[in-house]
Scaffold this motif. Structure first.
Motif, PDB file in Angstrom:
ATOM      1  N   VAL A 197     -72.678  -9.457 -25.993  1.00 46.80           N
ATOM      2  CA  VAL A 197     -73.500 -10.170 -25.004  1.00 46.80           C
ATOM      3  C   VAL A 197     -72.930 -11.556 -24.759  1.00 46.80           C
ATOM      4  CG1 VAL A 197     -75.781 -11.166 -24.545  1.00 46.80           C
ATOM      5  CG2 VAL A 197     -75.593  -8.863 -25.502  1.00 46.80           C
ATOM      6  N   TRP A 198     -72.478 -12.221 -25.826  1.00 47.91           N
ATOM      7  CA  TRP A 198     -71.876 -13.555 -25.668  1.00 47.91           C
ATOM      8  C   TRP A 198     -70.656 -13.472 -24.756  1.00 47.91           C
ATOM      9  CZ3 TRP A 198     -67.686 -16.634 -25.807  1.00 47.91           C
ATOM     10  CH2 TRP A 198     -67.860 -18.005 -25.991  1.00 47.91           C
ATOM     11  N   ALA A 199     -69.814 -12.492 -24.997  1.00 50.87           N
ATOM     12  CA  ALA A 199     -68.548 -12.389 -24.259  1.00 50.87           C
ATOM     13  C   ALA A 199     -68.774 -12.102 -22.777  1.00 50.87           C
ATOM     14  CB  ALA A 199     -67.666 -11.316 -24.881  1.00 50.87           C
ATOM     15  N   ILE A 200     -69.757 -11.245 -22.450  1.00 51.91           N
ATOM     16  CA  ILE A 200     -69.957 -10.879 -21.045  1.00 51.91           C
ATOM     17  C   ILE A 200     -71.033 -11.732 -20.384  1.00 51.91           C
ATOM     18  CG2 ILE A 200     -69.271  -8.503 -21.521  1.00 51.91           C
ATOM     19  CD1 ILE A 200     -72.211  -7.694 -21.279  1.00 51.91           C
ATOM     20  N   GLY A 201     -71.755 -12.518 -21.176  1.00 54.87           N
ATOM     21  CA  GLY A 201     -72.837 -13.337 -20.648  1.00 54.87           C
ATOM     22  C   GLY A 201     -72.362 -14.663 -20.093  1.00 54.87           C
ATOM     23  N   THR A 202     -73.309 -15.561 -19.859  1.00 53.45           N
ATOM     24  CA  THR A 202     -73.000 -16.842 -19.222  1.00 53.45           C
ATOM     25  C   THR A 202     -72.153 -17.756 -20.089  1.00 53.45           C
ATOM     26  OG1 THR A 202     -75.139 -17.661 -20.009  1.00 53.45           O
ATOM     27  CG2 THR A 202     -75.041 -16.820 -17.759  1.00 53.45           C
ATOM     28  N   GLU A 203     -72.141 -17.536 -21.392  1.00 60.15           N
ATOM     29  CA  GLU A 203     -71.321 -18.380 -22.269  1.00 60.15           C
ATOM     30  C   GLU A 203     -69.888 -17.881 -22.367  1.00 60.15           C
ATOM     31  OE1 GLU A 203     -74.717 -19.882 -25.427  1.00 60.15           O
ATOM     32  OE2 GLU A 203     -74.029 -17.803 -25.503  1.00 60.15           O
ATOM     33  N   GLY A 204     -69.665 -16.618 -21.959  1.00 64.45           N
ATOM     34  CA  GLY A 204     -68.327 -16.052 -21.999  1.00 64.45           C
ATOM     35  C   GLY A 204     -67.719 -15.950 -20.624  1.00 64.45           C
ATOM     36  N   ILE A 205     -67.409 -14.723 -20.192  1.00 64.86           N
ATOM     37  CA  ILE A 205     -66.753 -14.539 -18.896  1.00 64.86           C
ATOM     38  C   ILE A 205     -67.754 -14.443 -17.747  1.00 64.86           C
ATOM     39  CG2 ILE A 205     -64.752 -13.426 -19.944  1.00 64.86           C
ATOM     40  CD1 ILE A 205     -65.896 -10.730 -19.095  1.00 64.86           C
ATOM     41  N   ALA A 206     -69.034 -14.532 -18.049  1.00 71.47           N
ATOM     42  CA  ALA A 206     -70.103 -14.540 -17.038  1.00 71.47           C
ATOM     43  C   ALA A 206     -70.082 -13.296 -16.164  1.00 71.47           C
ATOM     44  CB  ALA A 206     -70.013 -15.803 -16.175  1.00 71.47           C
ATOM     45  N   LEU A 207     -69.873 -12.144 -16.792  1.00 70.90           N
ATOM     46  CA  LEU A 207     -69.873 -10.892 -16.052  1.00 70.90           C
ATOM     47  C   LEU A 207     -71.244 -10.597 -15.459  1.00 70.90           C
ATOM     48  CD1 LEU A 207     -68.041  -8.448 -15.364  1.00 70.90           C
ATOM     49  CD2 LEU A 207     -68.931  -7.333 -17.427  1.00 70.90           C
ATOM     50  N   LEU A 208     -72.292 -11.141 -16.092  1.00 76.27           N
ATOM     51  CA  LEU A 208     -73.659 -10.922 -15.624  1.00 76.27           C
ATOM     52  C   LEU A 208     -74.080 -11.941 -14.569  1.00 76.27           C
ATOM     53  CD1 LEU A 208     -75.355 -10.209 -19.085  1.00 76.27           C
ATOM     54  CD2 LEU A 208     -74.504  -8.557 -17.419  1.00 76.27           C
ATOM     55  N   GLY A 209     -73.192 -12.886 -14.238  1.00 75.82           N
ATOM     56  CA  GLY A 209     -73.505 -13.915 -13.258  1.00 75.82           C
ATOM     57  C   GLY A 209     -73.515 -15.293 -13.888  1.00 75.82           C
ATOM     58  N   THR A 210     -73.408 -16.327 -13.053  1.00 78.68           N
ATOM     59  CA  THR A 210     -73.342 -17.699 -13.557  1.00 78.68           C
ATOM     60  C   THR A 210     -74.617 -18.485 -13.286  1.00 78.68           C
ATOM     61  OG1 THR A 210     -72.300 -18.417 -11.483  1.00 78.68           O
ATOM     62  CG2 THR A 210     -70.836 -17.800 -13.306  1.00 78.68           C
ATOM     63  N   GLY A 211     -75.476 -17.997 -12.435  1.00 80.13           N
ATOM     64  CA  GLY A 211     -76.698 -18.716 -12.097  1.00 80.13           C
ATOM     65  C   GLY A 211     -77.838 -18.411 -13.047  1.00 80.13           C
ATOM     66  N   VAL A 212     -79.046 -18.732 -12.614  1.00 80.60           N
ATOM     67  CA  VAL A 212     -80.240 -18.526 -13.435  1.00 80.60           C
ATOM     68  C   VAL A 212     -80.451 -17.040 -13.717  1.00 80.60           C
ATOM     69  CG1 VAL A 212     -82.743 -18.819 -13.541  1.00 80.60           C
ATOM     70  CG2 VAL A 212     -81.325 -20.628 -12.574  1.00 80.60           C
ATOM     71  N   SER A 213     -80.163 -16.197 -12.735  1.00 80.33           N
ATOM     72  CA  SER A 213     -80.346 -14.753 -12.932  1.00 80.33           C
ATOM     73  C   SER A 213     -79.404 -14.227 -14.019  1.00 80.33           C
ATOM     74  CB  SER A 213     -80.106 -14.000 -11.627  1.00 80.33           C
ATOM     75  OG  SER A 213     -78.797 -14.224 -11.138  1.00 80.33           O
ATOM     76  N   GLY A 214     -78.169 -14.722 -14.019  1.00 83.51           N
ATOM     77  CA  GLY A 214     -77.221 -14.317 -15.056  1.00 83.51           C
ATOM     78  C   GLY A 214     -77.660 -14.787 -16.432  1.00 83.51           C
ATOM     79  N   LEU A 215     -78.193 -16.004 -16.489  1.00 83.56           N
ATOM     80  CA  LEU A 215     -78.691 -16.533 -17.758  1.00 83.56           C
ATOM     81  C   LEU A 215     -79.902 -15.738 -18.229  1.00 83.56           C
ATOM     82  CD1 LEU A 215     -78.364 -18.741 -19.903  1.00 83.56           C
ATOM     83  CD2 LEU A 215     -79.893 -20.174 -18.535  1.00 83.56           C
ATOM     84  N   ALA A 216     -80.753 -15.323 -17.294  1.00 82.79           N
ATOM     85  CA  ALA A 216     -81.938 -14.532 -17.643  1.00 82.79           C
ATOM     86  C   ALA A 216     -81.531 -13.177 -18.212  1.00 82.79           C
ATOM     87  CB  ALA A 216     -82.835 -14.351 -16.423  1.00 82.79           C
ATOM     88  N   LEU A 217     -80.537 -12.534 -17.598  1.00 87.21           N
ATOM     89  CA  LEU A 217     -80.068 -11.245 -18.099  1.00 87.21           C
ATOM     90  C   LEU A 217     -79.441 -11.394 -19.482  1.00 87.21           C
ATOM     91  CD1 LEU A 217     -78.486  -9.715 -14.855  1.00 87.21           C
ATOM     92  CD2 LEU A 217     -80.639  -9.059 -15.965  1.00 87.21           C
ATOM     93  N   THR A 218     -78.688 -12.481 -19.672  1.00 91.16           N
ATOM     94  CA  THR A 218     -78.106 -12.761 -20.984  1.00 91.16           C
ATOM     95  C   THR A 218     -79.205 -12.963 -22.022  1.00 91.16           C
ATOM     96  OG1 THR A 218     -76.186 -13.818 -19.946  1.00 91.16           O
ATOM     97  CG2 THR A 218     -76.569 -14.279 -22.275  1.00 91.16           C
ATOM     98  N   SER A 219     -80.225 -13.716 -21.633  1.00 93.33           N
ATOM     99  CA  SER A 219     -81.337 -13.990 -22.541  1.00 93.33           C
ATOM    100  C   SER A 219     -82.070 -12.709 -22.920  1.00 93.33           C
ATOM    101  CB  SER A 219     -82.310 -14.980 -21.889  1.00 93.33           C
ATOM    102  OG  SER A 219     -83.378 -15.294 -22.758  1.00 93.33           O
ATOM    103  N   TRP A 220     -82.282 -11.822 -21.949  1.00 94.01           N
ATOM    104  CA  TRP A 220     -82.937 -10.546 -22.246  1.00 94.01           C
ATOM    105  C   TRP A 220     -82.071  -9.699 -23.172  1.00 94.01           C
ATOM    106  CZ3 TRP A 220     -87.495  -8.680 -22.497  1.00 94.01           C
ATOM    107  CH2 TRP A 220     -88.518  -9.146 -21.665  1.00 94.01           C
ATOM    108  N   GLY A 221     -80.756  -9.766 -22.993  1.00 90.90           N
ATOM    109  CA  GLY A 221     -79.868  -9.028 -23.889  1.00 90.90           C
ATOM    110  C   GLY A 221     -80.054  -9.462 -25.329  1.00 90.90           C
ATOM    111  N   TYR A 222     -80.093 -10.776 -25.537  1.00 86.87           N
ATOM    112  CA  TYR A 222     -80.302 -11.296 -26.886  1.00 86.87           C
ATOM    113  C   TYR A 222     -81.694 -10.950 -27.411  1.00 86.87           C
ATOM    114  CZ  TYR A 222     -76.063 -14.201 -26.650  1.00 86.87           C
ATOM    115  OH  TYR A 222     -74.772 -14.649 -26.583  1.00 86.87           O
TER     116      TYR A 222
END
Length: 263
Positions: A197-222
């Protein structure tokens, strides 16, 4: 202290906010449930495992309250991407809760203090270097260097879980061995999910997006990983221990084994 406008906007997002408040609710329910499950426990060794396990949701509630209040949320300037909100308080959750998970699992396996100390030290190092990866702003390669160092510490934790502790639990009763194996694989599989999740999330390569929506998806993953790694793990363990099985109690640990022919 006023929140950064970017932090305020992020925490106001319904999807992200739900990922945090859901965890507070789940961990609050877990805390009450686990205390109730241990109400009749009398054996000191089982009590110790219960206390360590009950500490997991207790720490998590405090940490997630820090997130929803903005106390442990900040803005970092990621090289090549610009400013990004980071929920760095999650690393506090992991730094204090994952050692409790390992302590409970190690006590179940009957491991020695040296192995317990080793796994806790490298686990804490893993969490702190992960935090460093999330907060580093000087260069993108430095973020990934911290991430790789954290992964190296994680590999040591996995080695102890998959190689050392199975040897320790081998002399336990079959029911203890079966539970340990179930919890071991649950822990290993879910914990591997965190660096992914770190690698594909907003702290890594941001595969889930760079905005608030990407951060929200990263947060739900965790958050979903936390539910499995903490609540499911703890419930399975404490349900087994509530009846104080002989293979785990302090009395059983003190009883000398009798080899064939000793009588």
């Amino acid at each position: 202290m006023a929140l950064d406008p970017a932090v305020e906007q992020t925490l106001s997002d319904p999807l992200l906010s739900a990922s945090l408040w859901t965890m507070i609710a789940v961990m609050g329910f877990s805390l009450l449930l686990f205390v109730y499950m241990g109400r009749n426990v009398t054996d000191n060794r089982v009590k110790l495992i219960f206390v360590a396990t009950i500490g997991i949701p207790a720490v998590s509630i405090a940490s997630y309250l820090g997130l929803v209040s903005g106390l442990t949320v900040g803005v970092v300037d990621i090289p090549g991407r610009g400013e990004s909100v980071t929920l760095w308080g999650r690393y506090l959750t992991w730094t204090f809760s994952t050692p409790l998970i390992l302590l409970a699992l190690g006590l179940l396996a009957g491991t020695n203090r040296a192995k317990l100390f080793t796994v806790v030290v490298f686990d804490v190092a893993m969490c702190l270097t992960g935090l460093a990866a999330a907060l580093t702003t000087r260069a993108i390669w430095l973020r990934w260097t911290w991430f790789l160092l954290s992964s190296a510490f994680f590999a040591i934790v996995l080695y102890i879980l998959l190689v050392e502790w199975p040897r320790d639990v081998a002399n336990k009763s079959p029911d203890v061995q079966n539970l340990f194996n179930r919890l071991k694989y649950l822990t290993v599989v879910l914990w591997i999910g965190y660096p992914i999740v770190w690698a594909i999330g907003t702290e890594g390569i941001a595969l889930l997006g760079t905005g608030v929506s990407g951060l929200a998806l990263t947060s739900w993953g965790y958050s979903l990983l936390d539910i499995g790694a903490k609540f499911v793990f703890a419930f399975l363990l404490l349900r087994f221990l509530a009846d104080e099985p002989a293979g785990v109690t302090e009395t059983a640990e003190r009883e000398p084994s009798v080899a064939p022919g000793d009588d």
